[in-house]
Design an enzyme around this catalytic site. Structure first.
Site, PDB file in Angstrom:
ATOM      1  N   LYS A  68       0.881  -1.538  -0.415  1.00 54.40           N
ATOM      2  CA  LYS A  68      -0.173   0.533  -0.047  1.00 54.40           C
ATOM      3  C   LYS A  68       0.870   1.357   0.382  1.00 54.40           C
ATOM      4  O   LYS A  68       0.357   2.571   0.101  1.00 54.40           O
ATOM      5  CB  LYS A  68      -0.919   0.067   1.167  1.00 54.40           C
ATOM      6  CG  LYS A  68      -1.862  -1.167   0.935  1.00 54.40           C
ATOM      7  CD  LYS A  68      -3.297  -0.975  -0.035  1.00 54.40           C
ATOM      8  CE  LYS A  68      -2.624  -2.342  -0.237  1.00 54.40           C
ATOM      9  NZ  LYS A  68      -3.421  -2.742  -1.247  1.00 54.40           N
ATOM     10  N   THR A  71       2.781   0.834  -5.286  1.00 57.45           N
ATOM     11  CA  THR A  71       3.339  -0.409  -6.058  1.00 57.45           C
ATOM     12  C   THR A  71       2.944  -0.290  -7.184  1.00 57.45           C
ATOM     13  O   THR A  71       3.424  -0.642  -8.277  1.00 57.45           O
ATOM     14  CB  THR A  71       2.560  -1.628  -5.221  1.00 57.45           C
ATOM     15  OG1 THR A  71       2.632  -0.699  -3.594  1.00 57.45           O
ATOM     16  CG2 THR A  71       3.863  -3.231  -5.752  1.00 57.45           C
ATOM     17  N   THR A  72       1.398  -0.174  -7.441  1.00 60.42           N
ATOM     18  CA  THR A  72       1.209   0.078  -8.503  1.00 60.42           C
ATOM     19  C   THR A  72       1.274   1.185  -9.366  1.00 60.42           C
ATOM     20  O   THR A  72       1.687   1.017 -10.897  1.00 60.42           O
ATOM     21  CB  THR A  72      -0.577  -0.133  -8.291  1.00 60.42           C
ATOM     22  OG1 THR A  72      -0.913  -1.327  -7.283  1.00 60.42           O
ATOM     23  CG2 THR A  72      -1.539   0.062  -9.704  1.00 60.42           C
ATOM     24  N   TRP A  73       1.580   1.827  -8.745  1.00 61.35           N
ATOM     25  CA  TRP A  73       1.862   3.570  -9.459  1.00 61.35           C
ATOM     26  C   TRP A  73       3.637   3.325 -10.131  1.00 61.35           C
ATOM     27  O   TRP A  73       3.579   3.267 -11.461  1.00 61.35           O
ATOM     28  CB  TRP A  73       1.387   4.898  -8.192  1.00 61.35           C
ATOM     29  CG  TRP A  73       2.191   6.090  -9.253  1.00 61.35           C
ATOM     30  CD1 TRP A  73       1.667   6.083 -10.649  1.00 61.35           C
ATOM     31  CD2 TRP A  73       2.187   7.564  -8.738  1.00 61.35           C
ATOM     32  NE1 TRP A  73       2.279   7.393 -10.749  1.00 61.35           N
ATOM     33  CE2 TRP A  73       2.286   7.973  -9.066  1.00 61.35           C
ATOM     34  CE3 TRP A  73       1.219   7.597  -7.319  1.00 61.35           C
ATOM     35  CZ2 TRP A  73       2.550   9.479  -9.434  1.00 61.35           C
ATOM     36  CZ3 TRP A  73       2.386   8.563  -7.136  1.00 61.35           C
ATOM     37  CH2 TRP A  73       2.541   9.974  -7.657  1.00 61.35           C
ATOM     38  N   HIS A 139       7.148  -8.156  -1.976  1.00 60.03           N
ATOM     39  CA  HIS A 139       7.474  -6.719  -0.883  1.00 60.03           C
ATOM     40  C   HIS A 139       8.142  -7.432   0.409  1.00 60.03           C
ATOM     41  O   HIS A 139       7.913  -6.820   0.850  1.00 60.03           O
ATOM     42  CB  HIS A 139       5.703  -6.999   0.064  1.00 60.03           C
ATOM     43  CG  HIS A 139       5.027  -6.225  -0.479  1.00 60.03           C
ATOM     44  ND1 HIS A 139       4.875  -5.215  -1.669  1.00 60.03           N
ATOM     45  CD2 HIS A 139       3.774  -6.404  -0.602  1.00 60.03           C
ATOM     46  CE1 HIS A 139       3.593  -4.642  -1.907  1.00 60.03           C
ATOM     47  NE2 HIS A 139       2.382  -5.937  -1.983  1.00 60.03           N
ATOM     48  N   ARG A 161       5.853   5.053   1.963  1.00 62.92           N
ATOM     49  CA  ARG A 161       5.022   6.037   1.939  1.00 62.92           C
ATOM     50  C   ARG A 161       4.658   6.069   3.653  1.00 62.92           C
ATOM     51  O   ARG A 161       5.195   5.435   3.944  1.00 62.92           O
ATOM     52  CB  ARG A 161       3.560   5.345   1.637  1.00 62.92           C
ATOM     53  CG  ARG A 161       2.747   6.577   1.440  1.00 62.92           C
ATOM     54  CD  ARG A 161       1.284   5.543   0.820  1.00 62.92           C
ATOM     55  NE  ARG A 161       0.455   6.790   0.366  1.00 62.92           N
ATOM     56  CZ  ARG A 161      -1.046   6.182   0.054  1.00 62.92           C
ATOM     57  NH1 ARG A 161      -1.287   5.044  -0.252  1.00 62.92           N
ATOM     58  NH2 ARG A 161      -1.949   7.113  -0.650  1.00 62.92           N
ATOM     59  N   TYR A 227       6.235   8.025  -2.243  1.00 62.83           N
ATOM     60  CA  TYR A 227       4.854   8.779  -3.087  1.00 62.83           C
ATOM     61  C   TYR A 227       5.351   9.781  -2.833  1.00 62.83           C
ATOM     62  O   TYR A 227       4.168  10.513  -3.829  1.00 62.83           O
ATOM     63  CB  TYR A 227       4.007   7.406  -2.160  1.00 62.83           C
ATOM     64  CG  TYR A 227       2.308   7.252  -2.606  1.00 62.83           C
ATOM     65  CD1 TYR A 227       2.385   7.024  -3.084  1.00 62.83           C
ATOM     66  CD2 TYR A 227       1.510   7.670  -1.945  1.00 62.83           C
ATOM     67  CE1 TYR A 227       1.181   6.944  -4.103  1.00 62.83           C
ATOM     68  CE2 TYR A 227       0.569   8.849  -3.282  1.00 62.83           C
ATOM     69  CZ  TYR A 227      -0.230   7.765  -3.509  1.00 62.83           C
ATOM     70  OH  TYR A 227      -1.267   7.816  -4.448  1.00 62.83           O
TER      71      TYR A 227
HETATM   72  P1  PAP Z   1      -0.449  -2.878  -2.654  1.00 60.49           P
HETATM   73  O1  PAP Z   1       0.813  -2.591  -2.361  1.00 60.49           O
HETATM   74  O2  PAP Z   1      -1.281  -3.761  -2.496  1.00 60.49           O
HETATM   75  O3  PAP Z   1       0.163  -3.463  -4.753  1.00 60.49           O
HETATM   76  P2  PAP Z   1      -0.421  -0.210  -3.967  1.00 60.49           P
HETATM   77  O4  PAP Z   1      -0.194  -0.377  -5.253  1.00 60.49           O
HETATM   78  O5  PAP Z   1       0.622  -0.070  -2.875  1.00 60.49           O
HETATM   79  O6  PAP Z   1      -1.036  -1.419  -3.507  1.00 60.49           O
HETATM   80  O7  PAP Z   1      -1.683   1.005  -3.287  1.00 60.49           O
HETATM   81  C1  PAP Z   1      -2.818   1.408  -3.741  1.00 60.49           C
HETATM   82  C2  PAP Z   1      -2.162   2.351  -2.872  1.00 60.49           C
HETATM   83  O8  PAP Z   1      -1.866   2.958  -4.481  1.00 60.49           O
HETATM   84  C3  PAP Z   1      -3.805   2.825  -3.348  1.00 60.49           C
HETATM   85  O9  PAP Z   1      -3.263   4.013  -1.778  1.00 60.49           O
HETATM   86  P3  PAP Z   1      -5.109   5.136  -1.842  1.00 60.49           P
HETATM   87  O10 PAP Z   1      -6.213   4.011  -0.891  1.00 60.49           O
HETATM   88  O11 PAP Z   1      -4.638   5.761  -0.060  1.00 60.49           O
HETATM   89  O12 PAP Z   1      -5.677   5.436  -2.749  1.00 60.49           O
HETATM   90  C4  PAP Z   1      -4.117   3.314  -4.467  1.00 60.49           C
HETATM   91  O13 PAP Z   1      -5.124   4.724  -4.443  1.00 60.49           O
HETATM   92  C5  PAP Z   1      -3.017   4.024  -4.878  1.00 60.49           C
HETATM   93  N1  PAP Z   1      -2.402   3.984  -6.192  1.00 60.49           N
HETATM   94  C6  PAP Z   1      -2.561   3.291  -7.149  1.00 60.49           C
HETATM   95  N2  PAP Z   1      -2.377   3.556  -9.145  1.00 60.49           N
HETATM   96  C7  PAP Z   1      -1.931   5.033  -8.320  1.00 60.49           C
HETATM   97  C8  PAP Z   1      -1.766   5.896  -9.181  1.00 60.49           C
HETATM   98  N3  PAP Z   1      -2.008   5.078 -10.726  1.00 60.49           N
HETATM   99  N4  PAP Z   1      -0.943   7.364  -8.589  1.00 60.49           N
HETATM  100  C9  PAP Z   1      -1.446   7.352  -7.886  1.00 60.49           C
HETATM  101  N5  PAP Z   1      -1.752   6.622  -6.564  1.00 60.49           N
HETATM  102  C10 PAP Z   1      -1.897   5.231  -7.191  1.00 60.49           C
END
Ligand code: PAP
Length: 327
Positions: A68, A71-73, A139, A161, A227
């Site tokens: 969280k 990662t996705t970004w 992770h 983050r 982040y």
């Molecule tokens: P993971 O570690 O389980 O793979 P991860 O992608 O790190 O998940 O976490 C999701 C968070 O990244 C979410 O944050 P939030 O709950 O505070 O909103 C998600 O919205 C955010 N996120 C996903 N894609 C993007 C992006 N393209 N730009 C910015 N934030 C993003």
């Protein structure tokens, strides 16, 4: 006997895991401590498979993070930067596949070692990976990840983050996948387990510090990003990432608006509105869309009490002391 000796002695992972320190997370799920990190049983077995069987290539790129943290970004940005020279951003694979993707290939664009590849098989067939260079994610803390990498020159990018936003993101994610309302009692019990450090992939601070130290000792191979920096100075940060990955952004690209295009392509708004992310399923059979929510800095301010803020800040300040990291 240390944990590596235990593993050699018992050979059999199940026996070894049963001898490790164990505890429970906020839901009462059993966690095992391996090399200082708490894992669920299945994840740990996959970590052990990875450590024993992964053979790195010099060109491999690994996206690492605490869950969280973005990662996705970071996966999306990495894919976009590497692919841009091949297709140009508009015909990009991200428009048809999620960075977790199972759409174009069975394994996906940036598969997790321990949550995907080595979970399904102790010796996954990595020749099926579609990308070149190969892209992976994890992770695990750096010391565990590094074991099979040995002296490999492969590159590791880490995104960190603020723990308070990580927690809020995890709280919403958990509530969503469990089909529960994001209630205060869930947040409060998660909060306590994060403070104790006994949570999935915890302690948070050890995960972060392992990569922080790694990046200071070996900046050519480990890049530490945050982040918050990505949000505040996205252009500067993706130039830094591109440089590290060995595909620097040229003056020509800057002038032609390529940086802006990549940022837009990888923006939460764009990714979350792609059909593949609205309807597709990820490696864990979860809907792609659970990985997109608000994507804001400081959302914790809407949910934390001042006592929670004080308590976790005190812990993190103490743990990060001397590391140069600030909350
Ligand atoms: P993971 O570690 O389980 O793979 P991860 O992608 O790190 O998940 O976490 C999701 C968070 O990244 C979410 O944050 P939030 O709950 O505070 O909103 C998600 O919205 C955010 N996120 C996903 N894609 C993007 C992006 N393209 N730009 C910015 N934030 C993003």
């Amino acid at each position: 006997m240390n944990q590596t000796e235990l593993l050699k002695k018992f050979g059999d992972d199940d026996n070894m895991i049963s001898l490790l320190p164990s505890d429970s997370d906020f839901q009462g799920k059993k966690l095992y401590n391996y090399q200082g990190c708490w894992y669920q049983y299945k994840t740990l077995r996959a970590v052990l498979h990875f450590k024993r069987n992964f053979k790195p290539l010099d060109t491999d790129i690994i996206v690492a993070s605490y869950p969280k943290s973005g990662t996705t970004w970071l996966k999306a940005l990495t894919v976009a930067l590497l692919e841009r020279s091949k297709d140009g951003p508009l015909s990009h694979p991200l428009t048809s596949d999620n960075p977790y993707g199972l759409v174009q290939s069975a394994i996906g664009l940036v598969p997790f070692f321990e949550l995907n590849l080595y979970l399904k098989s102790s010796t996954p067939d990595l020749t099926k990976l579609s990308s070149s260079p190969r892209l992976f994610s994890t992770h695990m803390p750096l010391h565990t990840l590094r074991d099979p990498l040995k002296d490999s020159p492969c590159k590791i990018v880490y995104v960190c983050r603020n723990v308070k936003d990580v927690l809020v993101s995890r709280w919403y994610f958990y509530s969503r996948i469990e089909n529960k309302e994001a209630g205060r009692s869930i947040l409060e019990s998660m909060f306590e387990s994060y403070c104790r450090g006994v949570n999935y992939y915890g302690p948070f601070w050890d995960n972060v510090l392992s990569y922080r130290r790694g990046s200071l000792e070996d900046p050519k191979h480990v890049l530490f990003m945050t982040y918050e920096d990505l949000k505040a100075r996205p252009r500067e940060q993706i130039m830094r990432l591109a440089e590290f990955l060995g595909c620097p952004i040229t003056q020509e690209e800057i002038h032609s608006g390529a940086v802006k295009e990549i940022l837009e392509l990888c923006s939460l708004h764009n990714l979350s509105n792609l059909d593949v992310n609205k309807t597709g399923k990820a490696w864990d059979n979860l809907d792609h869309n659970v990985y997109f929510r608000k994507g804001e800095v400081d959302d914790w301010k809407n949910h934390f009490t001042s006592e929670m803020e004080e308590k976790i800040d005190m812990i993190i300040n103490e743990k990060f002391q001397g590391s140069g990291l600030k909350i």
